[in-house]
Write an enzyme that holds these catalytic residues in place. Sequence first.
Site, mmCIF file in Angstrom:
data_model
loop_
_atom_site.group_PDB
_atom_site.id
_atom_site.type_symbol
_atom_site.label_atom_id
_atom_site.label_comp_id
_atom_site.label_asym_id
_atom_site.label_seq_id
_atom_site.Cartn_x
_atom_site.Cartn_y
_atom_site.Cartn_z
ATOM 1 N N GLY A 22 0.812 -1.221 0.000
ATOM 2 C CA GLY A 22 0.000 0.000 0.000
ATOM 3 C C GLY A 22 0.837 1.258 0.000
ATOM 4 O O GLY A 22 0.446 2.281 0.570
ATOM 5 N N ALA A 29 4.833 -2.652 -1.236
ATOM 6 C CA ALA A 29 5.519 -2.069 -0.067
ATOM 7 C C ALA A 29 5.717 -3.118 1.024
ATOM 8 O O ALA A 29 6.674 -3.047 1.799
ATOM 9 C CB ALA A 29 4.719 -0.882 0.478
ATOM 10 N N HIS A 77 -0.294 -5.127 -11.308
ATOM 11 C CA HIS A 77 0.233 -5.044 -9.950
ATOM 12 C C HIS A 77 -0.817 -5.564 -8.957
ATOM 13 O O HIS A 77 -1.978 -5.175 -9.012
ATOM 14 C CB HIS A 77 0.577 -3.581 -9.639
#
Length: 554
Positions: free
Chosen positions: A121, A209, A448
């Site tokens: 995120g 992340a 993604h």
Amino acid sequence: MMMMLLVLLLSIWLNLSSLGVVPTEGGRVEGKNHRMGLFRSVDVFKGIPFADVPGKFEKPKLHPGWSGILKATKYRDRCLQVTLLQTKTQGSEDCLYLNIFVPQGRSLSTGLPVMVYLFGGAFLLGASNDVAILGDSLYDGKEMADRGGVIVVTVNYRVGTLGFLSSGDARLPGNYGLWDQHAAISWVRRNIEAFGGHPDNITIFGQSAGAASASFQSLSPYSRGLFRRVITQCGVALSPWSLQTRPMSLTKKIARKVGCRQSDEDKMLMCLKMSDPVGLTMAGKIDVLLILGKGVVMDLLELAPVVDGDFIPDEPSRLFHNAAQFDYMAGVNSMDGHIFAGVDVPSINNRTKDTTVEQVKGLLAGLTKEKGDAAVHSAYSLYSAHWGSVPEPAVVKKTVADIETDFLFLVPTQIALQLHANNSSTFSYLFNMKTRIPGFPRWVEAEHAEDLQYLFGKPFSTPLVYFPRHRDLSRYMIAYWTNFAKTGDPSRGDSKVPAPWPPFTKNHQPFMIINHQISKSSVSYDLRSEYVKFWTETYSRLPSVSREEEETGN
């Protein structure tokens, strides 16, 4: 006879093993048992605290514990963060909780491998129970635990301003979100045996992340002996978006937004520490509308870990000796960069508009501004070499997505794999299942984060929205990932796999192509080696332009 058999089956069904009340260092917890099949169930514990409510800009502290039995049946709040549309905040400062999924059969599970998941995120948003899909969180671990025979743990950590603001020195060191992750993994190691897990066989894995976070955890000296294996999906500590290199500049910008305008840095930092957490969180939001077609989205991803001289003592590329103790598996999605390329060059997703040479060069200029015009020229020559004299519009558009995928995800992952392969068991993959997102051009492959639905078994838990091929892919991924967690080798373990996956070494660089049709021919070699060589050798040897030139655009 049939009646006796039914009674016997019913008694087995009713008496399947379940943990019941489990003792932990903070007190006793009780979860809920979910039936998964005739002789299988999963014990689910939601919302177990692994640390106390964190102080603002402070490391996490041990939880003081509780009396009685904690009913661990509901997810707790996510950490305070901006919403996806960046218009308001959600969540709480009281957010350091984790969730545990334990598979059970006819006898109580013991000594199971443990997989700790770190969500993605952009270090700005996300949660351990993010994105509900038809009632269940995307990161619900029941299917993976049940089908893979592992304990799955999902954890919360601080994000945004409260998780990653830093002055670049000891006054406001930053990396609070990384310390939260470390505290969660440490709690798991100390407590997981009571849940049937093996404390010496922990794998940490994450996406985007969360993958960069798992990478940072493996590079930190604080992780020695804490876990055994690492999986990074679409992100590493070497990714250009995963490290904040000018933290004080960002901190001053956020300070101005919340009214801390003192010219004295110490007074400004003191003001920040006394500021309203909601205001601080909103000050860290990004405004994508400001950049549509005018720059690169990477420049907006400012809040991130820093080299703090402590948890991350040096530049990540110089810390791989710390990761030598861990088995490593890493890969990317074939179109990881597409969603970001669509923000930077909107025409790539427009069926009626061509993407121009100027737009491609503009994207390259934005990504390579620290190296100036020479970088744009040499990168453009490489990426347009296969176009021909009159390139197809779709070819140019796909090239834009490839540029962003290479720069943000694929090349940094390849460098990490090469640095890792010097020391321990290493495996590489490329996930290229065609996108399921409607409305995208035909050339778009794996977007993604599209790998996660398969890894977490959504084609099984919500079968009506998937086809048999998606269940095949989900079965393969769960088998490879959980085998790796068990043995350090995705091909070896209790789960049957469709083809052997050879290890990645310094001189021999195979990778597994992951989709619904995996066979021996799915193993390929030297992933995009020409482009990896360009970014790691040609590009890095180019001289950097001065900071003044970079900022003025001269």
